[in-house]
Write an enzyme that holds these catalytic residues in place. Structure first.
Site, mmCIF file in Angstrom:
data_model
loop_
_atom_site.group_PDB
_atom_site.id
_atom_site.type_symbol
_atom_site.label_atom_id
_atom_site.label_comp_id
_atom_site.label_asym_id
_atom_site.label_seq_id
_atom_site.Cartn_x
_atom_site.Cartn_y
_atom_site.Cartn_z
ATOM 1 C CE LYS A 77 -3.611 2.625 2.190
ATOM 2 N NZ LYS A 77 -4.614 2.830 3.203
ATOM 3 C CD GLU A 130 2.678 22.630 6.430
ATOM 4 O OE1 GLU A 130 1.639 22.436 7.073
ATOM 5 O OE2 GLU A 130 2.855 22.223 5.267
ATOM 6 C CB CYS A 188 3.589 22.239 1.069
ATOM 7 S SG CYS A 188 2.986 20.927 2.128
ATOM 8 C CG ASN A 238 -5.943 7.428 5.888
ATOM 9 O OD1 ASN A 238 -5.781 8.404 6.613
ATOM 10 N ND2 ASN A 238 -6.951 7.333 5.040
ATOM 11 C CG HIS A 241 4.017 19.862 -2.708
ATOM 12 N ND1 HIS A 241 4.930 19.741 -1.695
ATOM 13 C CD2 HIS A 241 2.823 19.453 -2.193
ATOM 14 C CE1 HIS A 241 4.308 19.292 -0.607
ATOM 15 N NE2 HIS A 241 3.038 19.113 -0.882
ATOM 16 C CE LYS A 267 -2.799 7.749 -8.898
ATOM 17 N NZ LYS A 267 -3.919 7.500 -7.994
HETATM 18 N N1 ACO Z 1 -0.686 -2.699 -3.183
HETATM 19 C C1 ACO Z 1 -0.617 -1.727 -4.120
HETATM 20 N N2 ACO Z 1 -1.384 -0.602 -4.065
HETATM 21 C C2 ACO Z 1 -2.243 -0.470 -3.042
HETATM 22 C C3 ACO Z 1 -2.368 -1.459 -2.040
HETATM 23 C C4 ACO Z 1 -1.547 -2.625 -2.154
HETATM 24 N N3 ACO Z 1 -1.591 -3.575 -1.241
HETATM 25 N N4 ACO Z 1 -3.294 -1.051 -1.158
HETATM 26 C C5 ACO Z 1 -3.738 0.161 -1.583
HETATM 27 N N5 ACO Z 1 -3.116 0.498 -2.719
HETATM 28 C C6 ACO Z 1 -3.253 1.741 -3.499
HETATM 29 C C7 ACO Z 1 -4.673 2.213 -3.638
HETATM 30 O O1 ACO Z 1 -5.317 1.558 -4.722
HETATM 31 C C8 ACO Z 1 -4.474 3.672 -3.869
HETATM 32 O O2 ACO Z 1 -4.104 3.895 -5.196
HETATM 33 P P1 ACO Z 1 -4.765 5.081 -6.045
HETATM 34 O O3 ACO Z 1 -4.441 6.358 -5.298
HETATM 35 O O4 ACO Z 1 -4.078 5.000 -7.352
HETATM 36 O O5 ACO Z 1 -6.211 4.829 -6.064
HETATM 37 C C9 ACO Z 1 -3.259 4.015 -3.013
HETATM 38 O O6 ACO Z 1 -2.614 2.759 -2.740
HETATM 39 C C10 ACO Z 1 -3.615 4.666 -1.686
HETATM 40 O O7 ACO Z 1 -4.593 3.885 -1.072
HETATM 41 P P2 ACO Z 1 -5.892 4.567 -0.443
HETATM 42 O O8 ACO Z 1 -6.771 3.513 0.117
HETATM 43 O O9 ACO Z 1 -6.488 5.540 -1.409
HETATM 44 O O10 ACO Z 1 -5.164 5.363 0.724
HETATM 45 P P3 ACO Z 1 -5.796 6.103 1.951
HETATM 46 O O11 ACO Z 1 -7.114 6.688 1.603
HETATM 47 O O12 ACO Z 1 -5.727 5.201 3.126
HETATM 48 O O13 ACO Z 1 -4.742 7.297 2.172
HETATM 49 C C11 ACO Z 1 -3.942 9.472 1.454
HETATM 50 C C12 ACO Z 1 -4.023 7.972 1.156
HETATM 51 C C13 ACO Z 1 -5.343 10.089 1.284
HETATM 52 C C14 ACO Z 1 -2.980 10.110 0.486
HETATM 53 C C15 ACO Z 1 -3.456 9.681 2.915
HETATM 54 O O14 ACO Z 1 -2.197 9.112 3.069
HETATM 55 C C16 ACO Z 1 -3.413 11.146 3.316
HETATM 56 O O15 ACO Z 1 -4.417 11.705 3.724
HETATM 57 N N6 ACO Z 1 -2.195 11.789 3.246
HETATM 58 C C17 ACO Z 1 -2.002 13.173 3.619
HETATM 59 C C18 ACO Z 1 -2.652 14.149 2.656
HETATM 60 C C19 ACO Z 1 -1.860 14.378 1.389
HETATM 61 O O16 ACO Z 1 -0.703 14.039 1.282
HETATM 62 N N7 ACO Z 1 -2.517 15.046 0.398
HETATM 63 C C20 ACO Z 1 -1.887 15.411 -0.869
HETATM 64 C C21 ACO Z 1 -1.860 16.896 -1.190
HETATM 65 S S1 ACO Z 1 -1.795 17.965 0.193
HETATM 66 C C22 ACO Z 1 -0.255 17.818 1.029
HETATM 67 O O17 ACO Z 1 0.764 17.997 0.466
HETATM 68 C C23 ACO Z 1 -0.261 17.527 2.476
#
Ligand code: ACO
Length: 456
Positions: free
Chosen positions: A33, A82, A116, A154, A251, A260
């Site tokens: 993941k 920040e 950021c 997460n 970033h 992506k």
């Molecule tokens: N093997 C391979 N891929 C996997 C597996 C696995 N076993 N399990 C999950 N994945 C993939 C998912 O399919 C998903 O892929 P996708 O994004 O292409 O759909 C990816 O891994 C992430 O899984 P999710 O279930 O979507 O992850 P989750 O919702 O638990 O959390 C998130 C991800 C939202 C990015 C979280 O880590 C977060 O909130 N981070 C902080 C916010 C952030 O960074 N935002 C970005 C811009 S703002 C900033 O800079 C702070």
């Protein structure tokens, strides 16, 4: 002044990290993941010995020493962060300790904050200063630094920590393209830090991704228009696309989002280009012709098609910007500039000479900009470009020399930071031996919250 830009760049990251595949197991999530799904390998983290002041002290002193810059020759110093430990006193004022012996107190600039994006705002301010009537010929230094930590859950695996310092002036080997800046700003609660007693943000992960991709579209469209106007003036054709820049740095909240993002720029190119149908580089995208960008943020079919079509562009133009982000994590404000460090650390100066880097900066809340720089043509021995590249040629070695910590220790450290983060008086307990030599660290917080530091 001619060729205003970056004369030298320094990066600092903590000497310890946790392995993302071990963290997957520790967190009880499915294997892959964090490493495949988010594209992360390692995450750097700090003990209670380090705070935003110490990170910035370390990176600025390293920049000054390694480039033999005199403290008297700096006329502007500002910090983008920040990681707020004081609502009034800036990190910049703390950094003035480094200038004490030189007697130089005539230094403009304070701190800038918006998630950021603060480092980019500080950078723009400093470039504007150098191009203005207020400039007195001295250098500007921009510091971007943060400790990125999330509550358990997460988002925690998308943390990181570090700092970048950039020495700015004229006749630079990394020259910012004049007039090529686009900006998109908007009011949104995607990620914010309303709880003053906590280091953790409130984050709506999905919304933050949508906001990031939406801001990227908006910035790229305006950036392309501006770039095309410049190209016409210089008789260089009139169409800007992924082909027009050697590198695209973003970033980086996590590396998969950046892959992506590069794909999304190709989608923008495809939708903007009336002759796209005949162009083999867009083969496989026929089905997405006519889609509306705002309908596609989470459209799996569109995403898959553009990820495949942009695969080779990604490998060539963006993957080389991700070595720090992959191995340290999201450093917040320095993240984008860690991308620049990654490029400088991965190529020889002759490979970079004359090439362009397009950069996208995003800070939740939200503030975003796209802008660009190009490397000077002169890559001869002893050239400034050679010096900048050489100063970062040990980057991978430095990353490799960090110590791997078990996830349980990382977790314990997060708990300790949670409990002691705003305590006064407080004596930190973290191991000083674990720090890289030359690192500033916290020795004491007294009952009036005054912080004292020493250098290892
Ligand atoms: N093997 C391979 N891929 C996997 C597996 C696995 N076993 N399990 C999950 N994945 C993939 C998912 O399919 C998903 O892929 P996708 O994004 O292409 O759909 C990816 O891994 C992430 O899984 P999710 O279930 O979507 O992850 P989750 O919702 O638990 O959390 C998130 C991800 C939202 C990015 C979280 O880590 C977060 O909130 N981070 C902080 C916010 C952030 O960074 N935002 C970005 C811009 S703002 C900033 O800079 C702070």
């Amino acid at each position: 002044p001619q060729d205003v830009g970056i004369l030298a760049l320094e990066i600092y990251f903590p000497a310890q990290y946790v392995e993302q595949n071990e963290l997957e197991e520790f967190d009880g999530v499915s294997q892959g993941k964090y490493t495949i799904g988010l594209g992360q390998q390692k995450m750097g983290f700090c003990s209670d010995r380090e705070d935003i002041n110490s990170l910035c002290l370390t990176v600025v002193q390293r920049l000054m020493e390694r480039n033999q810059v005199s403290y008297q020759d700096v006329g502007r110093l500002e910090v983008g962060t920040e990681t707020v430990i004081d609502k009034s006193k800036s990190v910049k004022t703390v950094l003035m300790q480094l200038f004490e012996d030189s007697g130089n107190t005539s230094i403009e600039g304070v701190d800038t904050t918006n998630a950021c994006y603060g480092g980019t705002s500080a950078l723009f301010n400093s470039l504007n200063w150098i191009e203005s009537s207020a400039w007195d010929g001295r250098y500007a230094i921009v510091v971007a630094g943060d400790i990125a930590v999330y509550a358990t859950g997460n988002a925690r695996c998308t943390g990181g920590a570090g700092a970048v310092a950039m020495l700015l002036g004229s006749h630079a080997p990394l020259v910012f393209d004049r007039g090529l800046r686009s900006t998109h700003m908007q009011h949104v609660y995607d990620f914010y830090k309303p709880d003053m007693s906590s280091e953790y943000p409130v984050v709506d992960g999905k919304l933050s991704i949508q906001c990031y991709l939406g801001a990227l579209d908006r910035c790229y469209q305006t950036y392309c228009q501006k770039a095309e106007a410049c190209l016409k003036q210089e008789n260089l054709g009139s169409h800007f696309s992924l082909d027009s820049s050697a590198f695209f740095a973003f970033h980086t909240p996590y590396c998969k989002l950046v892959q992506k993002s590069l794909a999304r720029l190709m989608l923008n190119d495809f939708l903007r280009d009336p002759d796209a149908g005949a162009n083999p580089k867009y083969s496989g995208l026929e089905a997405v012709r006519g889609v509306k960008l705002e309908d596609t943020y989470f459209d799996r079919d569109v995403e898959k098609a553009v990820m495949v079509a942009s695969q080779s562009s990604y490998k060539e133009k963006t993957e080389p910007t991700l070595s720090v982000a992959k191995q340290v994590g999201n450093m917040y404000t320095p993240s984008l500039y860690g991308g620049l460090a990654s490029i400088l650390g991965s190529y020889s100066c002759s490979e970079l000479a004359g090439k362009r880097v397009t950069l996208f900066s995003y800070g939740s809340g939200l503030a975003s900009s796209m802008f660009s720089l190009h490397f000077s043509e002169d890559a001869s021995p002893g050239s400034q470009l050679e010096r900048v590249c050489l100063s970062l040629c040990d980057l991978q070695e430095r990353l490799d020399s960090r110590k791997k910590m078990p996830p349980a220790d990382f977790d314990k450290m997060m708990k300790l930071r949670e409990e002691t983060h705003h305590k006064a008086p407080y004596t930190p307990v973290g191991d000083v031996e674990a720090l890289f030599s030359g690192t500033w660290y916290l020795t004491e917080v007294d009952s009036k919250h005054r912080r004292k530091y020493e250098r290892k």
